[in-house]
Design an enzyme around this catalytic site. Structure first.
Site, PDB file in Angstrom:
ATOM      1  N   ARG A 311       0.855  -1.179   0.000  1.00 27.06           N
ATOM      2  CA  ARG A 311       0.000   0.000   0.000  1.00 27.06           C
ATOM      3  C   ARG A 311       0.887   1.223   0.000  1.00 27.06           C
ATOM      4  O   ARG A 311       1.866   1.276   0.730  1.00 27.06           O
ATOM      5  CB  ARG A 311      -0.889   0.017   1.245  1.00 27.06           C
ATOM      6  N   GLN A 329       0.028  -9.590   6.027  1.00 30.51           N
ATOM      7  CA  GLN A 329      -1.099  -9.740   6.947  1.00 30.51           C
ATOM      8  C   GLN A 329      -1.295 -11.217   7.264  1.00 30.51           C
ATOM      9  O   GLN A 329      -1.140 -12.069   6.397  1.00 30.51           O
ATOM     10  CB  GLN A 329      -2.382  -9.233   6.287  1.00 30.51           C
ATOM     11  N   HIS A 459     -13.656 -10.727   7.000  1.00 29.90           N
ATOM     12  CA  HIS A 459     -12.205 -10.570   6.867  1.00 29.90           C
ATOM     13  C   HIS A 459     -11.664 -10.510   8.281  1.00 29.90           C
ATOM     14  O   HIS A 459     -12.258  -9.865   9.127  1.00 29.90           O
ATOM     15  CB  HIS A 459     -11.790  -9.223   6.252  1.00 29.90           C
TER      16      HIS A 459
END
Length: 584
Positions: A311, A329, A459
């Site tokens: 990102r 992640q 998520h």
RNA sequence: GCCAGCGUAGCUCAGGGGUAGAGCAGCGGUUUCGUAAACCGCCGGUCGUCGGUUCGAUUCCGACCGCUGGCUCCA
């Protein structure tokens, strides 16, 4: 202080006298600034968790050299012992008083009451609700700590003012203790420890916010990842791998291109197609879900991936390993039926709690974020999912705080935040319900009735990201990782060269049982080897000399500085293995 | 991205308009030692990068890169 804005953050009940001091110190600092810069315009000057600040518009930039000058001026005003007096007045009157203070006028306009209060001391007055000390002479120990730029009212489109931060205490001793604590905290800073303990680095040649994991850091990470995988296997997750780049169209379909364009790395062209580096892992998981028809009997399906994402973050926000541009992640996506949602959420929160406690985090804060202004799905869907999240938190009797409107556009979420050594709060685990992607990718399952039903997607991460988690972990333990996580668990220190063979024998013995042991067989004195092992925070040091060679033992020293004395190698081995197995 | 500060050897740092210095690390020796730094010697730097001012720049100025402290942001 200007409108005495109460800090919204949850704060422990503070000593009121201390609060008055900090508050009053802010006023005295503003007075000093006014004397040094008569044309100064004043913003706000609240107390904060550990002190106070005041924002000013000044004719020139402040430099660190200005702080002692301002402090000296404050010292004079404190000596004068001017009384703080309050006065209530109409807003009209206040507007006249602050006629040349545009920021104060703006604040005045936002106060609903007809009357306002001001506080005066000496030649300085300020729009303020108080309370204050009786007089400036009650200030005991004040120190200005730093200067910074700060947008007026926190809005980056408005002018940037100059902020001065300071701390105030009831005695010099307390100030000294505070500074001491700060210095101790700085020693735990993962950026410093990362270098000292040889855990990670970044490189100008590679780019900011991109981490190189050195062998020892990588080992800590690998242990965490292995543990994570085992725990996910136990809990019915399927571990998968998906690509790091994908065609741009996929990101258009998902809405990421539209919603998060500012945070994405621009697409690259390959064979006439545009591809993009992934900012999230979910799409591959969705496509695997959609690769065949799913029956209600298949659900829930839990796909987990240690997925690296990229990102774009503005340079100014990057911070060691805790805020980076490429990170991994510990992601998973749960596809389930509506009737399974709450149980799944419950299990995820439990898993997050389990993970936090496994790694020694006993203190963290839990937030529930609700529907923002711009959102996907319907208000009813949001309400139902938010209620499920709330219900889960209640069932687990977790203390949490609601963050109204702070949900992601696609659904409500639970965030768990950890604090680093310097007090920064970082998001760790996050659990999010998603109403957006099921719609956009139309995924479904076939129900008992043979027709298509919509799937709920969750998520979640239970650590957050490996980079940030290892950063927080390093700070949490001050680099002294518990034995099971320590990259080197034992150093064997031969006293003289003639003990090296024996030392290597002990090393092989420990290693054969899975203990990460190394021999320090450099031609150095034992004292130096001990010192370096201490600095590296190795849990156990095994010193071996003539006596130990003769008795199949080693003299054991713990990094806590304890000399545990001679012990049979077999006993040491089982001692270390016990520590590893108990994850202590 | 914005405001301010900083960038000198692998690390920690000193210096400062006339092309640099310490400690540690590294390398070569000597030492073989009992619970937090043995001793001797050697090597090591386009002073972040590019441009400008100057007879001369690592030093002054500018831009850029990176780091630090904040602000804003943070799926």
């Amino acid at each position: 202080m200007p409108h005495c804005r109460q800090f919204e953050m949850k704060r422990e009940a503070r000593d009121e006298q201390l609060e008055r001091m900090q508050h009053s110190a802010a006023h005295v600092m503003a007075e000093a600034v006014q004397h040094l810069f008569p044309e100064a315009k004043f913003g706000i000057g609240p107390t904060i968790e550990n002190g106070f600040y005041y924002d000013f518009e000044l004719p020139r930039p402040l430099t660190p050299d200005d702080l002692p000058v301002i402090e000296d001026k404050m010292g004079e005003f404190i000596l004068r012992d001017a009384s703080f007096v309050t006065e209530q007045m109409s807003k009209k009157r206040a507007r006249e008083l602050f006629a040349d203070q545009p920021y104060k006028l703006e604040l005045l306009e936002e106060i609903p009451e007809a009357d306002v209060t001001i506080y005066k001391h000496g030649s300085f007055w300020d729009l303020c609700r108080g309370p204050h000390l009786n007089s400036t002479g009650e200030l005991r120990a004040v120190k200005l700590t730093r200067i910074a730029g700060a947008y007026w009212r926190g809005d980056e489109k408005r002018p940037m003012l100059q902020r001065i931060y300071g701390v105030a205490f009831e005695s010099e001793e307390q100030l000294g203790e505070y500074l001491q604590r700060q210095a101790e905290a700085a020693k735990r800073d993962h950026r410093k420890l990362g270098k000292d303990l040889d855990l990670f680095s970044t490189h100008e040649e590679i780019g900011p916010g991109l981490i190189c994991w050195h062998p020892r850091g990588a080992l800590v990470r690998r242990i965490i990842e292995d543990y994570w995988k085992d725990e996910h296997d136990k809990r019915g997750y399927d571990i998968i791998y998906t690509p790091h780049i994908a065609k741009l169209d996929l990101w258009k379909t998902s809405g990421h291109w539209e919603f998060y364009r500012e945070s994405l790395y621009p697409p690259m062209e390959i064979e006439g197609q545009h591809y993009m580096l992934r900012p999230m892992n979910c799409l591959g998981h969705i496509l695997i879900y959609k690769s065949r028809l799913r029956s209600y009997r298949d659900l829930p399906i839990r796909y987990a991936e240690l997925g690296t994402v990229y990102r774009y973050e503005r340079t100014g926000v990057l911070y060691g390993m805790a805020r980076v541009r490429g990170f991994t992640q510990d992601d998973a996506h749960i596809f389930c039926r509506p009737d399974q949602v709450e149980d799944e959420l419950l299990e995820v929160v439990r898993l997050a709690q389990f993970m936090m406690s496994s790694f020694g985090f006993e203190e963290y804060e839990v937030f529930l974020s609700t529907r923002p202004e711009r959102y996907a799905g319907t208000a009813a869907m949001w309400e139902e999912a938010t209620e499920s999240l709330r219900h889960v938190l209640d069932r687990l009797a977790l203390d949490y705080e609601e963050d109204p409107g702070e949900g992601v556009f696609y659904g409500p979420k639970i965030d768990v935040k950890l604090r680093d050594a310097l007090g920064h709060e970082w998001q760790g685990p996050t659990i999010q319900v998603d109403f957006n992607l099921p719609q956009r990718f139309h995924f479904c399952y076939i129900g008992e009735d043979g027709s298509e039903h919509s799937v709920t997607m969750i998520h979640r991460t239970v650590l957050g990201a490996m980079e940030r988690f290892v950063a927080c972990l390093t700070e949490h333990y001050g680099g002294a990782f518990p034995v099971w996580l320590a990259p080197v668990q034992a150093v064997i220190i031969p006293i003289a060269d003639r003990h090296a063979d024996y030392a290597h024998g002990v090393e092989a013995d420990l290693r054969s049982e899975g203990v990460r042991a190394i021999v320090d067989d450099r031609s150095e004195r034992m004292n130096l080897k001990i010192r370096e092992a201490q600095l590296e925070k190795v849990p156990y040091m095994l010193i071996v000399g003539d006596k130990e060679v003769a008795s199949a033992s080693a003299s054991l020293r713990a990094r806590s500085n304890e000399d545990l004395g001679p012990e049979a190698v077999a006993a040491i081995k089982s001692r270390i293995k016990t520590a590893i197995e108990s994850r202590s």
